[in-house]
Scaffold this motif. Structure first.
Motif, mmCIF file in Angstrom:
data_model
loop_
_atom_site.group_PDB
_atom_site.id
_atom_site.type_symbol
_atom_site.label_atom_id
_atom_site.label_comp_id
_atom_site.label_asym_id
_atom_site.label_seq_id
_atom_site.Cartn_x
_atom_site.Cartn_y
_atom_site.Cartn_z
ATOM 1 N N SER A 93 -103.840 92.905 -9.779
ATOM 2 C CA SER A 93 -102.797 93.910 -9.938
ATOM 3 C C SER A 93 -101.457 93.390 -9.431
ATOM 4 C CB SER A 93 -103.183 95.193 -9.177
ATOM 5 O OG SER A 93 -102.305 96.241 -9.492
ATOM 6 N N ALA A 94 -101.204 92.100 -9.656
ATOM 7 C CA ALA A 94 -99.973 91.490 -9.147
ATOM 8 C C ALA A 94 -98.966 91.176 -10.239
ATOM 9 C CB ALA A 94 -100.303 90.213 -8.372
ATOM 10 N N GLY A 95 -99.295 91.501 -11.497
ATOM 11 C CA GLY A 95 -98.401 91.168 -12.601
ATOM 12 C C GLY A 95 -97.153 92.031 -12.627
ATOM 13 N N GLN A 96 -96.135 91.548 -13.331
ATOM 14 C CA GLN A 96 -94.862 92.264 -13.426
ATOM 15 C C GLN A 96 -94.763 93.135 -14.669
ATOM 16 O OE1 GLN A 96 -92.626 92.191 -10.845
ATOM 17 N NE2 GLN A 96 -94.342 91.100 -9.905
ATOM 18 N N GLY A 97 -95.471 92.770 -15.733
ATOM 19 C CA GLY A 97 -95.475 93.594 -16.938
ATOM 20 C C GLY A 97 -94.104 93.764 -17.557
ATOM 21 N N LYS A 98 -93.408 92.655 -17.850
ATOM 22 C CA LYS A 98 -92.037 92.730 -18.348
ATOM 23 C C LYS A 98 -91.937 93.422 -19.703
ATOM 24 C CE LYS A 98 -90.723 88.576 -15.797
ATOM 25 N NZ LYS A 98 -90.234 87.178 -15.884
ATOM 26 N N ARG A 99 -93.011 93.374 -20.490
ATOM 27 C CA ARG A 99 -92.951 93.988 -21.830
ATOM 28 C C ARG A 99 -93.047 95.511 -21.789
ATOM 29 N NH1 ARG A 99 -97.268 90.365 -25.044
ATOM 30 N NH2 ARG A 99 -98.089 90.140 -22.929
ATOM 31 N N MET A 100 -93.254 96.065 -20.589
ATOM 32 C CA MET A 100 -93.307 97.525 -20.486
ATOM 33 C C MET A 100 -91.927 98.165 -20.553
ATOM 34 S SD MET A 100 -96.268 98.875 -20.446
ATOM 35 C CE MET A 100 -95.921 100.487 -19.761
ATOM 36 N N GLN A 101 -90.869 97.353 -20.437
ATOM 37 C CA GLN A 101 -89.490 97.866 -20.491
ATOM 38 C C GLN A 101 -89.281 98.958 -19.445
ATOM 39 O OE1 GLN A 101 -88.865 99.111 -24.555
ATOM 40 N NE2 GLN A 101 -89.754 97.242 -25.383
ATOM 41 N N SER A 102 -89.807 98.719 -18.246
ATOM 42 C CA SER A 102 -89.724 99.708 -17.184
ATOM 43 C C SER A 102 -89.610 98.997 -15.846
ATOM 44 C CB SER A 102 -90.980 100.600 -17.194
ATOM 45 O OG SER A 102 -91.027 101.417 -16.037
ATOM 46 N N ALA A 103 -88.973 99.661 -14.885
ATOM 47 C CA ALA A 103 -88.870 99.101 -13.534
ATOM 48 C C ALA A 103 -90.216 99.168 -12.819
ATOM 49 C CB ALA A 103 -87.814 99.857 -12.739
ATOM 50 N N THR A 104 -91.126 99.990 -13.329
ATOM 51 C CA THR A 104 -92.449 100.137 -12.734
ATOM 52 C C THR A 104 -93.413 99.170 -13.405
ATOM 53 O OG1 THR A 104 -92.064 102.492 -12.302
ATOM 54 C CG2 THR A 104 -94.345 101.738 -12.262
ATOM 55 N N ALA A 105 -94.133 98.387 -12.604
ATOM 56 C CA ALA A 105 -95.120 97.467 -13.158
ATOM 57 C C ALA A 105 -96.177 98.260 -13.919
ATOM 58 C CB ALA A 105 -95.771 96.652 -12.042
ATOM 59 N N LYS A 106 -96.716 97.656 -14.988
ATOM 60 C CA LYS A 106 -97.612 98.372 -15.891
ATOM 61 C C LYS A 106 -98.826 98.946 -15.181
ATOM 62 C CE LYS A 106 -99.666 93.929 -17.199
ATOM 63 N NZ LYS A 106 -99.885 92.952 -18.295
ATOM 64 N N GLN A 107 -99.346 98.235 -14.165
ATOM 65 C CA GLN A 107 -100.559 98.702 -13.492
ATOM 66 C C GLN A 107 -100.312 99.918 -12.599
ATOM 67 O OE1 GLN A 107 -99.142 95.759 -13.289
ATOM 68 N NE2 GLN A 107 -99.112 94.934 -11.219
ATOM 69 N N TYR A 108 -99.033 100.255 -12.395
ATOM 70 C CA TYR A 108 -98.698 101.430 -11.588
ATOM 71 C C TYR A 108 -98.040 102.529 -12.418
ATOM 72 C CZ TYR A 108 -99.496 97.792 -8.168
ATOM 73 O OH TYR A 108 -100.053 96.758 -7.448
#
Length: 236
Positions: free
Chosen positions: A9-24
């Motif tokens: 659960s350490a990824g940044q998830g840049k493709r989510m287009q959000s300041a919140t990481a995808k796992q959160y």
């Protein structure tokens, strides 16, 4: 026999287009990570859970997910690394992985995992030391060159899309990651690209990897559209 789950659960998830990481990101009122922790916590075959996070997320994960929902199987919260494989390696070196017989490695961004899939994987790894959950592809796949010109159309009957968890005899996957750690810079110079944990088992051990059916529901949250799909699936 001890089975340990490492939840990444350490990824940044840049493709989510959000300041919140995808796992959160919120999924039906709960963080995406909650669902993976709930599934592994509810599976009798899993003895303990190691969660790998970014240090900046520690307070949130500890208080708002693990303590709030009483995930008592979580024994370690470990900082991740620059790449996914660094995070897995950190998890493998955590105290909670000591004396484990089997290691389950799962992406925290796959909230649709369930106890039935985990239990089937637990049974399978006792017969075969390297197990990957996946599903046959539905679409025709094309292999292309650097200009996106089609070079080959592989037989769809032989192609599977890999999911997680990926499950291994602990000694096997620890050996593979130990070799990776020793040879990392050499492999980087050679252009070696690490796509998943099974690839390391294939490359650095003599084990053959076996695929078992997961579920087409077991999607990974990568884009905002994936969250909407997961919300719909939770209602079915």
């Amino acid at each position: 026999m001890k089975s340990t789950a490492i939840i990444l659960s350490a990824g940044q998830g840049k493709r989510m287009q959000s300041a919140t990481a995808k796992q959160y990101s919120q999924l039906n009122g709960k963080p995406v990570l909650y669902y993976s922790l709930a599934a592994f916590s509810a599976t009798p075959e899993i003895d303990n859970i190691i969660v790998v996070i970014s240090e900046s997320d520690r307070d949130f994960v500890e208080k708002e997910i693990i303590e709030k929902h009483q995930f008592t199987k979580v024994t370690d919260i470990i900082n991740g690394g620059n790449e996914r494989y660094h995070s897995v390696y950190n998890g493998l070196k955590a105290p909670g992985a000591d004396e484990s017989d089997f290691i389950f490695i799962h992406d925290g961004a796959r909230p649709m995992i369930d106890t039935e899939i985990i239990s089937r994987a637990a049974a399978a790894v006792k017969e075969h030391p390297a197990i990957v959950v996946g599903m046959p592809v539905k679409d025709t796949i094309k292999r292309v060159d650097g200009k996106n010109m089609v070079c080959e159309t592989p037989n769809r009957e032989t192609l599977w899309a890999c999911q997680t968890p990926q499950v291994f005899a602990a000694s096997l996957i620890k050996k593979a990651y130990r070799i990776l750690g020793e040879r990392e810079q050499e492999l980087i110079r050679q252009g070696f690209i690490i796509t998943d944990d099974a690839m390391l088992a294939e490359t650095f051990t003599e084990a053959k990897v076996k695929l078992i059916p997961g579920s087409y529901r077991n999607i990974k949250i990568t884009t905002p559209e994936d969250l909407k799909i997961a919300e719909a699936l939770l209602k079915i």
